[in-house]
Write a protein that holds these residues in place. Structure first.
Motif, PDB file in Angstrom:
ATOM      1  N   VAL A 196      14.581   4.859   2.177  1.00  0.00           N
ATOM      2  CA  VAL A 196      15.875   4.204   1.947  1.00  0.00           C
ATOM      3  C   VAL A 196      16.879   5.282   1.560  1.00  0.00           C
ATOM      4  O   VAL A 196      16.665   6.022   0.599  1.00  0.00           O
ATOM      5  N   ILE A 197      17.950   5.382   2.316  1.00  0.00           N
ATOM      6  CA  ILE A 197      18.988   6.381   2.077  1.00  0.00           C
ATOM      7  C   ILE A 197      20.275   5.674   1.666  1.00  0.00           C
ATOM      8  O   ILE A 197      20.692   4.708   2.312  1.00  0.00           O
ATOM      9  N   SER A 198      20.886   6.153   0.593  1.00  0.00           N
ATOM     10  CA  SER A 198      22.218   5.664   0.218  1.00  0.00           C
ATOM     11  C   SER A 198      23.188   6.828   0.332  1.00  0.00           C
ATOM     12  O   SER A 198      22.942   7.920  -0.176  1.00  0.00           O
ATOM     13  N   THR A 199      24.286   6.605   1.028  1.00  0.00           N
ATOM     14  CA  THR A 199      25.299   7.639   1.239  1.00  0.00           C
ATOM     15  C   THR A 199      26.674   7.039   0.996  1.00  0.00           C
ATOM     16  O   THR A 199      26.952   5.917   1.434  1.00  0.00           O
ATOM     17  N   PRO A 200      27.538   7.714   0.252  1.00  0.00           N
ATOM     18  CA  PRO A 200      28.843   7.127  -0.093  1.00  0.00           C
ATOM     19  C   PRO A 200      29.728   6.934   1.134  1.00  0.00           C
ATOM     20  O   PRO A 200      29.737   7.763   2.045  1.00  0.00           O
ATOM     21  N   ALA A 201      30.458   5.834   1.120  1.00  0.00           N
ATOM     22  CA  ALA A 201      31.355   5.546   2.247  1.00  0.00           C
ATOM     23  C   ALA A 201      32.469   6.585   2.353  1.00  0.00           C
ATOM     24  O   ALA A 201      32.979   6.851   3.436  1.00  0.00           O
ATOM     25  N   VAL A 202      32.840   7.199   1.242  1.00  0.00           N
ATOM     26  CA  VAL A 202      33.920   8.192   1.177  1.00  0.00           C
ATOM     27  C   VAL A 202      35.226   7.563   1.655  1.00  0.00           C
ATOM     28  O   VAL A 202      35.771   7.878   2.713  1.00  0.00           O
ATOM     29  N   ASP A 203      35.739   6.642   0.870  1.00  0.00           N
ATOM     30  CA  ASP A 203      36.999   5.975   1.167  1.00  0.00           C
ATOM     31  C   ASP A 203      38.154   6.799   0.589  1.00  0.00           C
ATOM     32  O   ASP A 203      38.245   7.002  -0.620  1.00  0.00           O
ATOM     33  N   VAL A 204      39.027   7.293   1.464  1.00  0.00           N
ATOM     34  CA  VAL A 204      40.174   8.097   1.050  1.00  0.00           C
ATOM     35  C   VAL A 204      41.409   7.552   1.758  1.00  0.00           C
ATOM     36  O   VAL A 204      41.438   7.458   2.983  1.00  0.00           O
ATOM     37  N   ALA A 205      42.416   7.187   0.976  1.00  0.00           N
ATOM     38  CA  ALA A 205      43.687   6.705   1.530  1.00  0.00           C
ATOM     39  C   ALA A 205      43.470   5.572   2.532  1.00  0.00           C
ATOM     40  O   ALA A 205      44.104   5.514   3.583  1.00  0.00           O
ATOM     41  N   THR A 243      15.044   7.718  -1.169  1.00  0.00           N
ATOM     42  CA  THR A 243      13.780   7.322  -1.778  1.00  0.00           C
ATOM     43  C   THR A 243      12.776   7.083  -0.658  1.00  0.00           C
ATOM     44  O   THR A 243      13.032   6.272   0.233  1.00  0.00           O
ATOM     45  N   THR A 244      11.665   7.801  -0.692  1.00  0.00           N
ATOM     46  CA  THR A 244      10.675   7.721   0.374  1.00  0.00           C
ATOM     47  C   THR A 244       9.348   7.193  -0.162  1.00  0.00           C
ATOM     48  O   THR A 244       8.900   7.597  -1.242  1.00  0.00           O
ATOM     49  N   TYR A 245       8.748   6.288   0.604  1.00  0.00           N
ATOM     50  CA  TYR A 245       7.447   5.695   0.273  1.00  0.00           C
ATOM     51  C   TYR A 245       6.456   6.089   1.362  1.00  0.00           C
ATOM     52  O   TYR A 245       6.797   6.088   2.549  1.00  0.00           O
ATOM     53  N   GLU A 246       5.231   6.423   0.957  1.00  0.00           N
ATOM     54  CA  GLU A 246       4.222   6.847   1.923  1.00  0.00           C
ATOM     55  C   GLU A 246       2.937   6.061   1.734  1.00  0.00           C
ATOM     56  O   GLU A 246       2.585   5.678   0.615  1.00  0.00           O
ATOM     57  N   LYS A 247       2.239   5.849   2.839  1.00  0.00           N
ATOM     58  CA  LYS A 247       0.994   5.081   2.822  1.00  0.00           C
ATOM     59  C   LYS A 247      -0.082   5.836   3.577  1.00  0.00           C
ATOM     60  O   LYS A 247       0.116   6.231   4.727  1.00  0.00           O
ATOM     61  N   LYS A 248      -1.233   6.054   2.918  1.00  0.00           N
ATOM     62  CA  LYS A 248      -2.343   6.731   3.574  1.00  0.00           C
ATOM     63  C   LYS A 248      -3.051   5.749   4.504  1.00  0.00           C
ATOM     64  O   LYS A 248      -3.408   4.640   4.111  1.00  0.00           O
ATOM     65  N   ILE A 249      -3.221   6.161   5.742  1.00  0.00           N
ATOM     66  CA  ILE A 249      -3.804   5.297   6.776  1.00  0.00           C
ATOM     67  C   ILE A 249      -4.941   6.042   7.470  1.00  0.00           C
ATOM     68  O   ILE A 249      -4.808   7.219   7.812  1.00  0.00           O
ATOM     69  N   ASP A 250      -6.055   5.366   7.670  1.00  0.00           N
ATOM     70  CA  ASP A 250      -7.216   5.935   8.353  1.00  0.00           C
ATOM     71  C   ASP A 250      -7.253   5.406   9.780  1.00  0.00           C
ATOM     72  O   ASP A 250      -7.431   4.207  10.001  1.00  0.00           O
ATOM     73  N   LEU A 251      -7.073   6.309  10.747  1.00  0.00           N
ATOM     74  CA  LEU A 251      -7.098   5.923  12.158  1.00  0.00           C
ATOM     75  C   LEU A 251      -8.471   6.139  12.796  1.00  0.00           C
ATOM     76  O   LEU A 251      -8.635   5.934  13.992  1.00  0.00           O
ATOM     77  N   GLY A 262       0.780  -1.233   0.000  1.00  0.00           N
ATOM     78  CA  GLY A 262       0.000   0.000   0.000  1.00  0.00           C
ATOM     79  C   GLY A 262       0.810   1.279   0.000  1.00  0.00           C
ATOM     80  O   GLY A 262       0.271   2.349   0.285  1.00  0.00           O
ATOM     81  N   TYR A 263       2.110   1.191  -0.329  1.00  0.00           N
ATOM     82  CA  TYR A 263       2.981   2.362  -0.309  1.00  0.00           C
ATOM     83  C   TYR A 263       3.214   2.895  -1.723  1.00  0.00           C
ATOM     84  O   TYR A 263       3.356   2.126  -2.674  1.00  0.00           O
ATOM     85  N   GLU A 264       3.296   4.213  -1.828  1.00  0.00           N
ATOM     86  CA  GLU A 264       3.595   4.881  -3.087  1.00  0.00           C
ATOM     87  C   GLU A 264       4.808   5.786  -2.900  1.00  0.00           C
ATOM     88  O   GLU A 264       5.042   6.314  -1.812  1.00  0.00           O
ATOM     89  N   THR A 265       5.556   5.990  -3.980  1.00  0.00           N
ATOM     90  CA  THR A 265       6.734   6.859  -3.899  1.00  0.00           C
ATOM     91  C   THR A 265       6.666   7.943  -4.949  1.00  0.00           C
ATOM     92  O   THR A 265       6.049   7.767  -6.010  1.00  0.00           O
ATOM     93  N   ASN A 266       7.292   9.074  -4.655  1.00  0.00           N
ATOM     94  CA  ASN A 266       7.414  10.153  -5.623  1.00  0.00           C
ATOM     95  C   ASN A 266       8.767  10.133  -6.311  1.00  0.00           C
ATOM     96  O   ASN A 266       9.141  11.096  -6.975  1.00  0.00           O
ATOM     97  N   GLY A 267       9.504   9.054  -6.110  1.00  0.00           N
ATOM     98  CA  GLY A 267      10.802   8.930  -6.753  1.00  0.00           C
ATOM     99  C   GLY A 267      11.957   9.164  -5.803  1.00  0.00           C
ATOM    100  O   GLY A 267      11.788   9.250  -4.586  1.00  0.00           O
ATOM    101  N   THR A 268      13.149   9.278  -6.370  1.00  0.00           N
ATOM    102  CA  THR A 268      14.383   9.422  -5.596  1.00  0.00           C
ATOM    103  C   THR A 268      14.909  10.844  -5.702  1.00  0.00           C
ATOM    104  O   THR A 268      14.946  11.421  -6.784  1.00  0.00           O
ATOM    105  N   GLN A 269      15.326  11.392  -4.568  1.00  0.00           N
ATOM    106  CA  GLN A 269      15.918  12.728  -4.531  1.00  0.00           C
ATOM    107  C   GLN A 269      17.403  12.638  -4.207  1.00  0.00           C
ATOM    108  O   GLN A 269      17.845  11.700  -3.540  1.00  0.00           O
TER     109      GLN A 269
END
Length: 216
Positions: free
Chosen positions: A100-109, A80-88, A49-56
């Motif tokens: 889901v977040i991807s971040t470079p390890a930044v390997d230097v020397a 990339t974020t997914y959202e689901k409408k929920i009725d409480l 039931g999740y929808e996404t607007n894509g990756t930023q």
């Protein structure tokens, strides 16, 4: 409202280099690093039931003064974020969020400069809590291991309070995990109202179905 801004806090702090790492930076030219986008399987997300607007993309720039020189490091992160409408019952909104977040390890020397690699799940959720005023009273509930990108990943579950639209406060569960895959660190976070007990299975399945790199 719990939204992309909650999880952007992680991406925007992904290059806080410590003084102990600065010695490997030399020269005036920029060092550039970019993560590969990460997503979860589209069918798994849709079935839950999740929808996404894509990756930023979030770019972080840091310039340092090292031995009289000013090297600059540029890191591009993806979220990339997914959202689901929920009725409480008392109101309906996009109360289910998975990111889901991807971040470079930044390997230097031979050194990995991205501090996210050393962060525990407690530190990651604490970072979100400190950067986003809508998430408070975070407390650890439990932990378990799941397979993420072929690696065993520890998923920690927290209880918290989240403030949504119109200042409505909801008791939520937050699930956090992190793995290193290839040259990137992958962080996944899921948030949903506590009264939806079955939503935990959806979050865990989306974690198991993370794809990296993806064609975002």
């Amino acid at each position: 409202m719990v939204s992309k801004r909650v999880f952007a806090a992680l991406a925007l702090t992904a290059l806080v280099l410590t003084s102990g790492c600065l010695g490997v930076l030399t020269g005036e030219e920029s060092l550039r690093f970019e993560s590969e986008p990460a997503t979860t399987d589209a069918t798994v997300a849709s079935n839950a039931g999740y929808e996404t607007n894509g990756t930023q993309t979030f770019e972080v720039n840091r310039t340092f003064n090292v031995a009289g020189q000013e090297p600059r490091v540029v890191a591009s992160n993806h979220i990339t974020t997914y959202e689901k409408k929920i009725d409480l019952g008392f109101f309906e909104a996009k109360l289910g969020v998975f990111s889901v977040i991807s971040t470079p390890a930044v390997d230097v020397a031979g050194e990995t400069l991205n501090p996210i690699g050393d962060y525990s799940n407690d530190q990651l959720v604490g970072l979100v809590e400190s950067q986003y005023r809508g998430l408070t009273d975070v407390e650890r509930v439990s932990s378990r291991n799941v397979q993420v990108l072929g690696e065993p990943a520890n998923v920690t579950k927290y209880s918290a309070k989240a403030t949504f639209a119109n200042d409505r406060q909801v008791d939520v569960y937050v699930h956090v995990t992190k793995v290193r895959h290839d040259e990137d660190f992958i962080v996944a976070i899921g948030v949903y109202p506590q009264q939806l007990g079955g939503e935990e299975d959806n979050v865990l399945e989306m974690m198991r179905s993370i794809e990296h790199p993806s064609e975002a």
